[in-house]
Write a protein that holds these residues in place. Sequence first.
Motif, PDB file in Angstrom:
ATOM      1  N   GLY A  84      -6.496 -14.214  -6.883  1.00 47.87           N
ATOM      2  CA  GLY A  84      -7.298 -13.523  -5.884  1.00 47.87           C
ATOM      3  C   GLY A  84      -6.515 -13.284  -4.604  1.00 47.87           C
ATOM      4  O   GLY A  84      -6.638 -12.224  -3.972  1.00 47.87           O
ATOM      5  N   ALA A  85      -5.673 -14.250  -4.223  1.00 45.94           N
ATOM      6  CA  ALA A  85      -4.854 -14.094  -3.023  1.00 45.94           C
ATOM      7  C   ALA A  85      -3.851 -12.963  -3.201  1.00 45.94           C
ATOM      8  O   ALA A  85      -3.619 -12.163  -2.272  1.00 45.94           O
ATOM      9  N   CYS A  86      -3.244 -12.883  -4.380  1.00 43.23           N
ATOM     10  CA  CYS A  86      -2.270 -11.815  -4.636  1.00 43.23           C
ATOM     11  C   CYS A  86      -2.930 -10.441  -4.568  1.00 43.23           C
ATOM     12  O   CYS A  86      -2.350  -9.487  -4.022  1.00 43.23           O
ATOM     13  N   ILE A  87      -4.133 -10.321  -5.125  1.00 41.94           N
ATOM     14  CA  ILE A  87      -4.858  -9.048  -5.044  1.00 41.94           C
ATOM     15  C   ILE A  87      -5.166  -8.717  -3.586  1.00 41.94           C
ATOM     16  O   ILE A  87      -5.087  -7.554  -3.163  1.00 41.94           O
ATOM     17  N   THR A  88      -5.480  -9.746  -2.811  1.00 42.36           N
ATOM     18  CA  THR A  88      -5.758  -9.540  -1.387  1.00 42.36           C
ATOM     19  C   THR A  88      -4.534  -8.981  -0.676  1.00 42.36           C
ATOM     20  O   THR A  88      -4.638  -8.060   0.146  1.00 42.36           O
ATOM     21  N   PHE A  89      -3.367  -9.531  -0.974  1.00 44.75           N
ATOM     22  CA  PHE A  89      -2.135  -9.041  -0.355  1.00 44.75           C
ATOM     23  C   PHE A  89      -1.867  -7.591  -0.758  1.00 44.75           C
ATOM     24  O   PHE A  89      -1.322  -6.806   0.032  1.00 44.75           O
ATOM     25  N   VAL A  90      -2.262  -7.234  -1.978  1.00 45.88           N
ATOM     26  CA  VAL A  90      -2.057  -5.858  -2.448  1.00 45.88           C
ATOM     27  C   VAL A  90      -2.900  -4.888  -1.628  1.00 45.88           C
ATOM     28  O   VAL A  90      -2.394  -3.894  -1.089  1.00 45.88           O
ATOM     29  N   TYR A  91      -4.206  -5.157  -1.518  1.00 46.76           N
ATOM     30  CA  TYR A  91      -5.048  -4.197  -0.786  1.00 46.76           C
ATOM     31  C   TYR A  91      -4.761  -4.245   0.710  1.00 46.76           C
ATOM     32  O   TYR A  91      -4.917  -3.242   1.408  1.00 46.76           O
ATOM     33  N   PHE A  92      -4.330  -5.402   1.218  1.00 50.13           N
ATOM     34  CA  PHE A  92      -3.974  -5.474   2.633  1.00 50.13           C
ATOM     35  C   PHE A  92      -2.720  -4.644   2.896  1.00 50.13           C
ATOM     36  O   PHE A  92      -2.643  -3.931   3.901  1.00 50.13           O
ATOM     37  N   GLY A  93      -1.760  -4.719   1.979  1.00 49.65           N
ATOM     38  CA  GLY A  93      -0.566  -3.881   2.114  1.00 49.65           C
ATOM     39  C   GLY A  93      -0.906  -2.402   2.070  1.00 49.65           C
ATOM     40  O   GLY A  93      -0.355  -1.596   2.832  1.00 49.65           O
TER      41      GLY A  93
END
Length: 616
Positions: free
Chosen positions: A396-405
């Motif tokens: 979930g954290a990795c997906i968060t970094f994706v959409y934040f990027g």
Amino acid sequence: MRKILYSSLLLLTLLWSSQALAQEVAASPETCLECHEDVVSVEDFTNSVHGANGCVACHVELIALDLHMSGDLMPEPVKCVRCHKEETAQHYASVHKLNDIDCATCHSEIHQQKAWHGDKRIAVEKCGECHDDAYSEYQNSIHGTSLQDGNMDSASCIDCHNLHEIKEIGDPNNHAVRAFHTDVCLKCHDNEELMERNGITNIAVETYLTSYHGKNYRLGFPEKVAGCADCHNSHSILPPDNPQSSLNPKNLVSTCGKCHANSSTQFVKFYPHGQMTDKANFPILYYTYISMTGLLVGTFGVFWVHTLLWLFRGFVENREKKRAMIAGTYHVIPDAHKIYRRFSKVHIFLHLLVIVSFLLLSLTGIPLKFAEQQWAAVMMNFYGGAANAALLHRLGACITFVYFGAALFMSAKFLFYKLQYPADFFRRLFGPESLCPNLRDIQDVTNMVRWFLFLGPKPSFDRWTYWEKFDFIAVFWGMFAIGGSGLMLWFPEFFGSFLPGWVFNVATIIHSDEALLATGFIFTVHFFNTHGRPEKFPMDFVIFNGELAKEEFMEERADQWKRYEEAGILDQYVKEKPSGIAYDFFIKGFGFTALCIGIGLLLLMLYAFIAGGHHV
């Protein structure tokens, strides 16, 4: 008369025989010790715990003294179970029994056995006859020296390993063994009365159980984290100022290095039992805790009042619209159901990523925060254990970094792409298409409050409302607060190589409280603003299909409508046909599922706080 005489003679004969037999069987200890004085003296046996029983109470086979003296009747091994049923049952299930260690191995002086009267030093000495290495370590430990001084509250062998039911230690990575290394410590150190009597606080227990290690232990996964004995040792428990102590500053790197291979002198500055409410000893943790608590109380206080006011005012507005429709005075908009595009496919996809990642983080993080709750353990077991939950949390954290990027990229493109003049940057940043707060938002908030209080009309909005801007800005703040602290806790050895270890204590408080703020805000305020307000209930699907009806567009975003109309660009946003049936069916099902999960988690959180959940 003759029958009476025969009967009397028979009775006398039986009485004489039984008396003679009784005298022969019930030989006194003195009689036995006339021959067995090499075993024990009369005085020692009489003063022993078995002295009142006599020899034949244990050697029950000796029913004829003359046969025994002639060597024709010898005693069998004594069966202690005849009297000591409970102790025998415990011993039967012990590791001693499995290794053919019977009662007499420990109770070797059985004929002169004295009552121990709860003196644990006697038990320790007995254990030390076989376990000499552990005995030597224990005798020099805090527990051992205290016991030698006569403090029977101090932990001894039997407090941890039991007296008779002694379990096998076995594989050090085994679940039961890992739990044992903490269970036995908490048995005493979590006893407030016992600790108070000995002038010891139970802060260590409180802080351990609220740490990441302690939470996993409470959830039922002690094999995944460090327990008490991993840091303090099992037998050689020494004060930190002792050079041999595992907690001595010179030994901390190796102690922590047992689990954290790249441990460093900076890393071990972590406060393993740092109490965030202790201002005197941990001021950094205290002020971090106070700041985060203030942020939580302030944010929820303002927005929950905002939500309650809107809930009531929206209900009244719906009633007013209904009366107007009945009276025929409701303003009818031509082509009211004509569809306009509010969000692009990229926006929709990114929002779906937000939903998936946020639910993953919430579903795996909330059970850890409220680890003392029974439902938290049920959830962790459903995931297959704490390790799987951690894996899902990091996904979930990795997906968060994706959409934040992606959000950063889109924001940069919006602000800088085809920028002709420096002044254009500020016009874009604070313009009506921007999600950056501006002076217009102050006016909107003021007018909205006036509407809440029936002091003015409902304000009209442009492309973005002030609460939507707050949600967007909160993502950036949350990424630095939750994301930054989460990365530190994910890779502690790396960050601990150049940052002092106490930053992990700070990161834990920030990560936990900011996550509580995020989940509480999304599941209450955001859900209401988007789906729960009377004019949208039960759900607004615009974020899932990007479609906005003309009536809704003109009512809720009147200023945007006017601006687009004046600019002659309204037709660019017309959508000829709505999204497909299959798409709507599945995406709306997904939306309702996500909403129900969020509400369910909210109810669990509320229950945890009501039932005594901890703010940690």
